[in-house]
Design a protein around this motif. Structure first.
Motif, PDB file in Angstrom:
ATOM      1  N   LYS A 427       0.834  -1.215   0.000  1.00  0.00           N
ATOM      2  CA  LYS A 427       0.000   0.000   0.000  1.00  0.00           C
ATOM      3  C   LYS A 427       0.864   1.259   0.000  1.00  0.00           C
ATOM      4  O   LYS A 427       0.536   2.250  -0.670  1.00  0.00           O
ATOM      5  N   GLN A 428       1.964   1.197   0.741  1.00  0.00           N
ATOM      6  CA  GLN A 428       2.857   2.350   0.776  1.00  0.00           C
ATOM      7  C   GLN A 428       3.486   2.596  -0.598  1.00  0.00           C
ATOM      8  O   GLN A 428       3.615   3.746  -1.045  1.00  0.00           O
ATOM      9  N   ARG A 431       0.878   4.210  -2.826  1.00  0.00           N
ATOM     10  CA  ARG A 431       0.701   5.650  -2.542  1.00  0.00           C
ATOM     11  C   ARG A 431       1.840   6.466  -3.142  1.00  0.00           C
ATOM     12  O   ARG A 431       1.622   7.571  -3.662  1.00  0.00           O
ATOM     13  N   ARG A 432       3.051   5.938  -3.096  1.00  0.00           N
ATOM     14  CA  ARG A 432       4.185   6.673  -3.664  1.00  0.00           C
ATOM     15  C   ARG A 432       4.079   6.770  -5.184  1.00  0.00           C
ATOM     16  O   ARG A 432       4.408   7.810  -5.779  1.00  0.00           O
ATOM     17  N   ASP A 434       1.263   6.689  -6.885  1.00  0.00           N
ATOM     18  CA  ASP A 434       0.184   7.651  -7.183  1.00  0.00           C
ATOM     19  C   ASP A 434       0.658   9.078  -7.023  1.00  0.00           C
ATOM     20  O   ASP A 434       0.257   9.969  -7.791  1.00  0.00           O
TER      21      ASP A 434
END
Length: 455
Positions: A427-428, A431-432, A434
């Protein structure tokens, strides 16, 4: 306006402080220097010290843990009926003024009377006996390793590379060759014929490694080292028998009858060179009612260390965190102004912590262990040494939960935790990606590079 002083309340009214030394013990029964008395270290001096405390109505005593000099006096005071508090030097080092033995014992008496000292963790009597046997066992193992290295060195200086041709020079084949050398046989082909048929290297290669330059002084050193090696091997076997006898003597009686019903199959773990010769897994089951060998990386020596240096006293720790902290496997975080200014792991020698570190190191070398992802994650961020300590702390927490709750090793739960950590990492990464707002072509290039790295 006058400032009002707030004096500390006295908690222990009949308290004394003792500064323990190698040649004398100084005793303070109050804050008056003139009442400080010095006593010797012999048994009769201990009796005089006890009489002195009784005459002053002392009921509670605090003493500093100086080396091993405190142990005999501590036992004598306990037998005399005193409440004895053993404190570490870190609690009593901030004495005011110039440091002397007299001021030290007065300072200890003051801190103890105000209730500002906390006692050290002490094992029960039978565990102290087991721990003494285990420490002696470790000393014997160290001596065996020492004289094995001396034999390797003596052979190496004669250019007899038995340590290269044979993995273990103290095995059956290695000792047979060394005995033949010391008996006067120097023929390399005859020496190579003494090797076991299961040896992987050829007889010719072994014979080549046994051709050297023979020197009298090194042959004498080799002979003497071999004698010491065999002496300590015999002592190791005797110590194993004593430890087994003591463990069976102190084994819980109520579990001896029930152990056969739920006891798991004997562990098939490989034993190391100097591993105990008796059935450690059965004795550990009698004590703990759970199978510690279900954790890959936990060896016979690790469980024996746990049996003899901790045993059932692990229940004295209120939480797994306190147990790991006592083992000095938890960083000593110093926080000031909301920031961590230091997070070093406290130094100190602990056989159990060393055993857990060795187990953690073996876990780091395994590919399919459930704790390997955790080990590699910490090693990537902070290095292998930190990863060994962190994994040893995790093992300590797992062992505390297994022993205090008598529950099996929850291997699946550890795997699920690893999956959650992996999902959080993904997930991290998403997010990066995106946040970078990459185009379709840039994403294809990125994933193409990632697939090349994986392949």
């Amino acid at each position: 306006m006058e400032k009002k002083s707030l004096p500390l309340q006295v908690i222990n009214y009949n308290a004394a402080g003792i500064d323990v030394g190698s040649r004398s013990h100084l005793v303070a029964v109050d804050q008056n220097k003139e009442n400080v008395r010095s006593f010797g270290i012999y048994t009769k001096d201990h009796e005089l010290l006890i009489t002195h405390l009784q005459n002053h109505g002392i009921t509670s005593v605090a003493m500093e843990s100086t080396g091993s000099y405190w142990q005999t006096l501590f036992n004598a005071l306990q037998k005399a009926g005193f409440i004895v508090l053993l404190v570490g030097g870190s609690q009593t080092k901030n004495v005011q003024g110039r440091k002397t033995d007299v001021i030290d014992c007065i300072w200890i008496q003051k801190l103890h009377s105000l209730g500002l000292l906390s006692g050290s963790f002490l094992l029960s009597d039978f565990l102290q006996e087991l721990r003494t046997y285990y420490y002696h066992l470790q000393h014997i193992v160290e001596q065996i390793a020492k004289y094995t290295h001396k034999m390797q060195k003596a052979l190496r200086l004669m250019n007899v590379r038995l340590d290269v041709a044979i993995r273990d020079i103290t095995g059956k084949s290695g000792l047979a060759i060394i005995d033949a050398i010391l008996s006067g046989n120097r023929d390399p082909h005859y020496l190579a014929s003494l090797v076991d048929i299961r040896m992987k290297k050829s007889k010719q290669e072994i014979a080549d490694s046994l051709k050297g330059w023979w020197r009298d002084e090194l042959l004498f050193e080799l002979s003497a080292s071999l004698d010491f090696y065999r002496l300590y091997e015999k002592a190791l076997q005797e110590c194993d028998k004593i430890i087994e006898k003591a463990l069976l003597k102190f084994a819980p009686v109520n579990t001896l009858l029930e152990s056969d019903k739920e006891k798991p199959n004997r562990s098939k773990k490989k034993s190391s060179k100097n591993a105990p010769v008796f059935d450690v897994s059965s004795i550990a089951w009698q004590y703990f009612k759970t199978d510690l060998f279900a954790i890959s990386g936990i060896s016979y020596s690790t469980v024996l260390c746990l049996l003899t240096t901790m045993g059932d006293d692990i229940h004295k720790f209120q939480s797994a965190k306190s147990f790991a902290s006592w083992l000095r496997l938890v960083p000593n975080n110093k926080i000031s102004g909301g920031r961590i200014i230091s997070s070093r792991t406290p130094s100190g020698k602990s056989y159990l912590a060393s055993a857990l570190r060795q187990a953690a190191n073996s876990i780091g070398n395994q590919k399919d262990h459930e704790l390997t992802p955790f080990f590699k994650r910490i090693a990537y961020k902070k290095g292998r040494i930190t990863a060994i300590t962190a994994t040893a702390r995790k093992l300590a927490v797992i062992i505390w939960n297994m022993l205090t709750k008598a529950e099996p090793y929850k291997k699946q739960q550890v795997k699920e935790t690893n999956q959650k950590t992996k999902a959080a990492g993904l997930k991290q990464v998403e997010r990066r990606i995106d946040a970078l707002k990459l185009s379709q072509s840039e994403l294809k290039t990125l994933f193409a590079r990632a697939s090349l790295l994986i392949n």
